[in-house]
Scaffold this motif. Sequence first.
Motif, short mmCIF file in Angstrom:
data_model
loop_
_atom_site.label_atom_id
_atom_site.label_comp_id
_atom_site.label_asym_id
_atom_site.label_seq_id
_atom_site.Cartn_x
_atom_site.Cartn_y
_atom_site.Cartn_z
N GLU A 75 0.85 -1.20 0.00
CA GLU A 75 0.00 0.00 0.00
C GLU A 75 0.89 1.25 0.00
N MET A 108 -11.54 4.28 6.77
CA MET A 108 -11.91 2.88 6.59
C MET A 108 -10.93 1.92 7.28
N MET A 111 -12.40 0.03 12.09
CA MET A 111 -13.21 -1.17 12.36
C MET A 111 -12.34 -2.42 12.51
#
Length: 242
Positions: A75, A108, A111
């Motif tokens: 990433e 995002m 969680m």
Amino acid sequence: MTDWAGYVAGFHEERPGITEDLLALAEAEGHTPYSWAGQAVPAGGRILDLCCGSAPLREHLTPTWYVGMDLAAAELARAAARGVPVVQADATRLPLPDACVDAVVVSMALMLVPLRETLEEIARVLRPGGVVVATLPAQGPLPLDDLLRYGRLSLALRVRGINYPNDAELADFPSVARLRVVEDSARAFLLDVDSVARADLLLDALYLPEVAPDRLPVARRVVAKWVGHRIAIPIRRIVLSR
Ligand SMILES: C[S@@+](CC[C@H](N)C(=O)[O-])C[C@H]1O[C@@H](n2cnc3c(N)ncnc32)[C@H](O)[C@@H]1O
């Protein structure tokens, strides 16, 4: 029990930027989930983009200083390729001094990270009066048609909905480490599923740690029927102040 950390690490090494590839295509009221998150971040100042992934938020921020941090090397490579400064770091152990940033954005990711430790760490690096903007997958708002579509997808995958490890704790956002909730809202972002490739992207961007591989072809047949429709992706935005 699912090894979420191991699953997420492998997922992002294999599919860097897939969250951006999907969410940058979804729109609500003239915003993508990224521009909506960026809109809540005060202009200027020093910004930490935590769990930055491929750093899709960067272009929606106007900082005087910015750094993206994430655990996944693949990433970070994609983020670096767009010229963004990034550092490999765990959200629970940030290589930053106390009270050194004016805002933290977390798109995002809350969680699935160790929640309390991450919030404590965010509060530590954030200056008093600083702001946190986080986005998260949400259960709604969802039109009835899409509720039924996601229900069929869950049946095909043999899972009870799309769930994440911190769902219960995040239902009522925890007051942790001097962070106070100042906004908690949700929007349905619409994805124009104009091709089977886009339907597959929607499926491939989901974390499905407990799904047997033989369920995926069944799920692909379900999402292929979504071609020609605009499918809602509900997202929650939380703004916190220290
Ligand atoms: C769903 S992606 C979101 C990426 C990006 N923020 C976006 O919205 O497109 C979640 C990201 O959290 C990162 N992540 C997961 N656990 C982490 C941890 N403990 N510390 C830092 N990054 C982590 C993953 O590598 C992944 O890039």
